[in-house]
Motif scaffolding. Structure first.
Motif, PDB file in Angstrom:
ATOM      1  N   ASP A 104       0.816  -1.222   0.000  1.00 22.92           N
ATOM      2  CA  ASP A 104       0.000   0.000   0.000  1.00 22.92           C
ATOM      3  C   ASP A 104       0.849   1.271   0.000  1.00 22.92           C
ATOM      4  O   ASP A 104       0.333   2.360   0.242  1.00 22.92           O
ATOM      5  CB  ASP A 104      -0.950   0.014   1.195  1.00 22.92           C
ATOM      6  CG  ASP A 104      -0.224  -0.199   2.515  1.00 22.92           C
ATOM      7  OD1 ASP A 104       1.014  -0.126   2.532  1.00 22.92           O
ATOM      8  OD2 ASP A 104      -0.900  -0.442   3.527  1.00 22.92           O
ATOM      9  N   ASP A 105       2.158   1.138  -0.269  1.00 22.80           N
ATOM     10  CA  ASP A 105       3.049   2.296  -0.419  1.00 22.80           C
ATOM     11  C   ASP A 105       3.074   3.193   0.829  1.00 22.80           C
ATOM     12  O   ASP A 105       3.151   4.411   0.721  1.00 22.80           O
ATOM     13  CB  ASP A 105       2.645   3.137  -1.638  1.00 22.80           C
ATOM     14  CG  ASP A 105       2.943   2.428  -2.943  1.00 22.80           C
ATOM     15  OD1 ASP A 105       3.575   1.366  -2.903  1.00 22.80           O
ATOM     16  OD2 ASP A 105       2.530   2.940  -4.005  1.00 22.80           O
ATOM     17  N   GLU A 106       3.024   2.601   1.998  1.00 15.24           N
ATOM     18  CA  GLU A 106       3.097   3.378   3.234  1.00 15.24           C
ATOM     19  C   GLU A 106       4.202   2.819   4.124  1.00 15.24           C
ATOM     20  O   GLU A 106       4.366   1.597   4.201  1.00 15.24           O
ATOM     21  CB  GLU A 106       1.767   3.328   3.991  1.00 15.24           C
ATOM     22  CG  GLU A 106       0.636   4.065   3.284  1.00 15.24           C
ATOM     23  CD  GLU A 106      -0.631   4.049   4.111  1.00 15.24           C
ATOM     24  OE1 GLU A 106      -0.603   3.472   5.230  1.00 15.24           O
ATOM     25  OE2 GLU A 106      -1.646   4.599   3.643  1.00 15.24           O
ATOM     26  N   PRO A 107       4.947   3.689   4.806  1.00 19.38           N
ATOM     27  CA  PRO A 107       5.966   3.193   5.743  1.00 19.38           C
ATOM     28  C   PRO A 107       5.316   2.391   6.863  1.00 19.38           C
ATOM     29  O   PRO A 107       4.232   2.728   7.356  1.00 19.38           O
ATOM     30  CB  PRO A 107       6.620   4.472   6.269  1.00 19.38           C
ATOM     31  CG  PRO A 107       6.282   5.529   5.261  1.00 19.38           C
ATOM     32  CD  PRO A 107       4.944   5.164   4.700  1.00 19.38           C
ATOM     33  N   LYS A 108       5.981   1.308   7.253  1.00 19.36           N
ATOM     34  CA  LYS A 108       5.478   0.436   8.308  1.00 19.36           C
ATOM     35  C   LYS A 108       6.573   0.216   9.349  1.00 19.36           C
ATOM     36  O   LYS A 108       7.762   0.316   9.056  1.00 19.36           O
ATOM     37  CB  LYS A 108       5.066  -0.927   7.733  1.00 19.36           C
ATOM     38  CG  LYS A 108       4.035  -0.874   6.623  1.00 19.36           C
ATOM     39  CD  LYS A 108       2.665  -0.539   7.139  1.00 19.36           C
ATOM     40  CE  LYS A 108       1.631  -0.643   6.024  1.00 19.36           C
ATOM     41  NZ  LYS A 108       0.272  -0.283   6.509  1.00 19.36           N
ATOM     42  N   VAL A 109       6.145  -0.100  10.571  1.00 18.13           N
ATOM     43  CA  VAL A 109       7.091  -0.547  11.595  1.00 18.13           C
ATOM     44  C   VAL A 109       7.417  -2.006  11.308  1.00 18.13           C
ATOM     45  O   VAL A 109       6.581  -2.889  11.502  1.00 18.13           O
ATOM     46  CB  VAL A 109       6.507  -0.381  13.007  1.00 18.13           C
ATOM     47  CG1 VAL A 109       7.480  -0.936  14.045  1.00 18.13           C
ATOM     48  CG2 VAL A 109       6.203   1.083  13.290  1.00 18.13           C
ATOM     49  N   ASP A 110       8.611  -2.239  10.822  1.00 16.85           N
ATOM     50  CA  ASP A 110       9.020  -3.599  10.459  1.00 16.85           C
ATOM     51  C   ASP A 110       9.263  -4.436  11.708  1.00 16.85           C
ATOM     52  O   ASP A 110       8.800  -5.573  11.804  1.00 16.85           O
ATOM     53  CB  ASP A 110      10.282  -3.516   9.596  1.00 16.85           C
ATOM     54  CG  ASP A 110      10.579  -4.815   8.884  1.00 16.85           C
ATOM     55  OD1 ASP A 110       9.625  -5.519   8.511  1.00 16.85           O
ATOM     56  OD2 ASP A 110      11.768  -5.130   8.700  1.00 16.85           O
ATOM     57  N   PHE A 111      10.000  -3.873  12.653  1.00 20.79           N
ATOM     58  CA  PHE A 111      10.135  -4.487  13.971  1.00 20.79           C
ATOM     59  C   PHE A 111      10.452  -3.392  14.977  1.00 20.79           C
ATOM     60  O   PHE A 111      11.008  -2.342  14.636  1.00 20.79           O
ATOM     61  CB  PHE A 111      11.194  -5.593  14.003  1.00 20.79           C
ATOM     62  CG  PHE A 111      12.604  -5.135  13.749  1.00 20.79           C
ATOM     63  CD1 PHE A 111      13.411  -4.706  14.787  1.00 20.79           C
ATOM     64  CD2 PHE A 111      13.128  -5.137  12.467  1.00 20.79           C
ATOM     65  CE1 PHE A 111      14.716  -4.284  14.558  1.00 20.79           C
ATOM     66  CE2 PHE A 111      14.431  -4.725  12.220  1.00 20.79           C
ATOM     67  CZ  PHE A 111      15.226  -4.292  13.276  1.00 20.79           C
ATOM     68  N   ALA A 112      10.073  -3.621  16.224  1.00 20.36           N
ATOM     69  CA  ALA A 112      10.349  -2.697  17.323  1.00 20.36           C
ATOM     70  C   ALA A 112      10.306  -3.517  18.597  1.00 20.36           C
ATOM     71  O   ALA A 112       9.248  -4.023  18.989  1.00 20.36           O
ATOM     72  CB  ALA A 112       9.322  -1.575  17.377  1.00 20.36           C
ATOM     73  N   LEU A 113      11.459  -3.667  19.253  1.00 25.85           N
ATOM     74  CA  LEU A 113      11.531  -4.640  20.340  1.00 25.85           C
ATOM     75  C   LEU A 113      12.520  -4.227  21.416  1.00 25.85           C
ATOM     76  O   LEU A 113      13.405  -3.397  21.204  1.00 25.85           O
ATOM     77  CB  LEU A 113      11.918  -6.016  19.781  1.00 25.85           C
ATOM     78  CG  LEU A 113      13.225  -6.109  18.984  1.00 25.85           C
ATOM     79  CD1 LEU A 113      14.413  -6.449  19.892  1.00 25.85           C
ATOM     80  CD2 LEU A 113      13.115  -7.131  17.874  1.00 25.85           C
ATOM     81  N   ALA A 114      12.325  -4.838  22.575  1.00 29.27           N
ATOM     82  CA  ALA A 114      13.302  -4.796  23.657  1.00 29.27           C
ATOM     83  C   ALA A 114      13.920  -6.183  23.765  1.00 29.27           C
ATOM     84  O   ALA A 114      13.205  -7.178  23.888  1.00 29.27           O
ATOM     85  CB  ALA A 114      12.637  -4.410  24.969  1.00 29.27           C
ATOM     86  N   ASP A 115      15.242  -6.262  23.677  1.00 29.55           N
ATOM     87  CA  ASP A 115      15.985  -7.522  23.768  1.00 29.55           C
ATOM     88  C   ASP A 115      16.669  -7.560  25.135  1.00 29.55           C
ATOM     89  O   ASP A 115      17.545  -6.743  25.421  1.00 29.55           O
ATOM     90  CB  ASP A 115      17.013  -7.591  22.639  1.00 29.55           C
ATOM     91  CG  ASP A 115      17.658  -8.961  22.518  1.00 29.55           C
ATOM     92  OD1 ASP A 115      17.504  -9.770  23.453  1.00 29.55           O
ATOM     93  OD2 ASP A 115      18.312  -9.225  21.500  1.00 29.55           O
ATOM     94  N   ILE A 116      16.248  -8.508  25.971  1.00 27.33           N
ATOM     95  CA  ILE A 116      16.715  -8.559  27.353  1.00 27.33           C
ATOM     96  C   ILE A 116      17.461  -9.867  27.594  1.00 27.33           C
ATOM     97  O   ILE A 116      16.919 -10.945  27.334  1.00 27.33           O
ATOM     98  CB  ILE A 116      15.538  -8.462  28.340  1.00 27.33           C
ATOM     99  CG1 ILE A 116      14.642  -7.273  27.984  1.00 27.33           C
ATOM    100  CG2 ILE A 116      16.016  -8.384  29.770  1.00 27.33           C
ATOM    101  CD1 ILE A 116      13.187  -7.581  28.061  1.00 27.33           C
ATOM    102  N   ILE A 117      18.694  -9.787  28.074  1.00 26.49           N
ATOM    103  CA  ILE A 117      19.447 -10.967  28.480  1.00 26.49           C
ATOM    104  C   ILE A 117      19.029 -11.315  29.907  1.00 26.49           C
ATOM    105  O   ILE A 117      19.292 -10.560  30.840  1.00 26.49           O
ATOM    106  CB  ILE A 117      20.963 -10.715  28.407  1.00 26.49           C
ATOM    107  CG1 ILE A 117      21.371 -10.291  26.993  1.00 26.49           C
ATOM    108  CG2 ILE A 117      21.717 -11.976  28.832  1.00 26.49           C
ATOM    109  CD1 ILE A 117      21.076 -11.318  25.931  1.00 26.49           C
TER     110      ILE A 117
END
Length: 413
Positions: A104-117
């Motif tokens: 649809d030709d719109e920017p998207k959030v591909d990924f957004a995360l917190a990585d916790i050890i």
């Protein structure tokens, strides 16, 4: 029913960031502001990429009006990673993707995360990721949108379906992983649950058309993976899979007697890759058992298992040049490989040629330098299984034998 994870995940990430800042303050004396600013710069990493492709097909539409040459294949990504402390990292990427009528030709959030050890030792690590997470499926899914991470312009479509890309690409949920380091290699396992991303492409593909109503997740999806990497990473072996349940909500007052049916999907991939200095040998096998239930007499209950596999060889004759040869086969139902049974059941609405694909691919890659790359690719197709129903709504107009030629330029920083 699905748990509303999205608001919960946002709250978790904000709390984790806040707790990390508090932990840093309690860990030692305050530092001067210039030192803190420099530390922030060192911890924050920004990267990006952009690519543009051109496609020409002898028949059928793939990524736009390809019979007349399509330039509707553009990808632009910007990602950031911020390590707040040794145990917590925040990361995300915004992606603009144009892929013919499948986007649809719109920017998207591909990924957004917190990585916790969570815990770590000399020979192991256990961690979790919370947010919108790239699904660890096969060798290429986590990095499928970055053109520098795979040898061809297109991934093997019989395993990594672009026409339902968002369903297998990512999920909004929680991901737990563990790595076990041994003298003979690395074992890695993961388990995740979350809400799959459903769009019109997914609905059209699994319902064989755009039915009046909406298709959405019936419950959270589950994903698991198990991988082995040799110590020098020459050998990679893995199994990964996902279980997804979708529910159709028919439009009220629709003239079509379509019920509130469900589609249950189990999608798994077995992967193997062996690398030498100049050669790489890759093969993957995909199976996708599916069940359709409760759609009514127009769409009777049905079971099918889609199947796909490929063998791929890449050769690097010179440091900046790479050649690729790949053969792949895919079937909408491995019990009906020629598609005749489905053609009879649908009274010819879905022709047999739409249920299978056999593809031979030749590719060339040239890395001009660290930032720029050019690719060229030729594909010979027999069958139409990999084609998007949105771009090709008239199954009767399919051409069974067709060719595709594509070029792509890519940049990264």
């Amino acid at each position: 029913m699905a748990v509303d994870l999205r608001s919960v995940l946002t709250t978790w990430i904000l709390l984790l960031a806040a707790s990390s800042s508090v932990a840093d303050n309690l860990a030692g004396p305050l530092v001067d502001q210039p030192l803190a600013d420099q530390r922030l710069v060192d911890q924050l990493q920004l990267h990006g990429f952009a690519s543009q492709g051109a496609l020409k097909t002898s028949a059928n539409r793939f990524y736009g009006d390809s019979p007349n040459t399509s330039f509707d294949f553009t990808e632009i990504g910007l990602n950031a990673s911020w390590r707040l402390n040794p145990r917590l990292r925040l990361a995300g990427q915004v992606l603009y993707r144009r892929a013919g009528e499948m986007s649809d030709d719109e920017p998207k959030v591909d990924f957004a995360l917190a990585d916790i050890i969570l815990t770590t030792g000399d020979s192991y690590r256990v961690g979790t990721r919370i947010g919108r997470i790239k699904n660890r499926l096969g060798l290429y899914n986590e990095t499928r949108d970055v053109p520098f991470t795979h040898p061809g312009i297109f991934l093997p479509q019989v395993v990594y379906f672009d026409k339902v890309r968002n369903l297998i690409l990512s999920a909004d949920g929680i991901y737990v992983y563990t790595d076990l380091y041994q003298p003979f290699g690395l074992f890695s396992a993961s388990l995740a649950t979350g809400l799959p991303v459903i769009d019109k492409n997914v609905e059209t593909a699994y319902l064989f058309g755009d039915l009046p109503g909406d298709l959405g997740p019936d419950e959270n999806s589950w994903l698991a993976s198990l991988w082995y990497y040799s110590q020098d990473e020459r050998l990679k072996l893995g199994w990964s899979g996902a279980a997804v349940s979708l529910e159709f909500d028919p439009q009220q007052g629709s003239p079509l007697p379509i019920g509130p049916g469900t589609v249950d999907i189990l999608y798994w991939i077995a992967s193997a890759q062996y690398n030498t200095e100049r050669w790489s040998f890759t093969t993957e096998y995909m199976a996708e058992p599916m069940q359709w239930r409760g759609f009514g007499p127009m769409r009777p209950d049905r079971d099918a298992t889609a199947e796909g596999y490929y063998a791929q060889v890449t050769h690097r004759p010179l440091p900046k040049w790479q050649l690729m040869l790949r053969y792949e086969e895919g079937f909408g139902d491995r019990a009906d490989r020629d598609g005749r049974k489905l053609e009879q059941q649908t009274f010819g609405l879905i022709p047999a040629k739409a249920t299978s694909s056999r593809i031979l691919t030749l590719g060339l890659r040239w890395d001009l330098n660290q930032q720029w790359m050019l690719k060229a690719e030729y594909q010979r197709h027999i069958g139409n299984f990999i084609l998007s129903e949105i771009e090709n709504p008239d199954f009767g107009s399919f051409e069974k034998h067709w060719d595709l030629f594509a070029i792509q330029a890519a940049f990264r920083f």
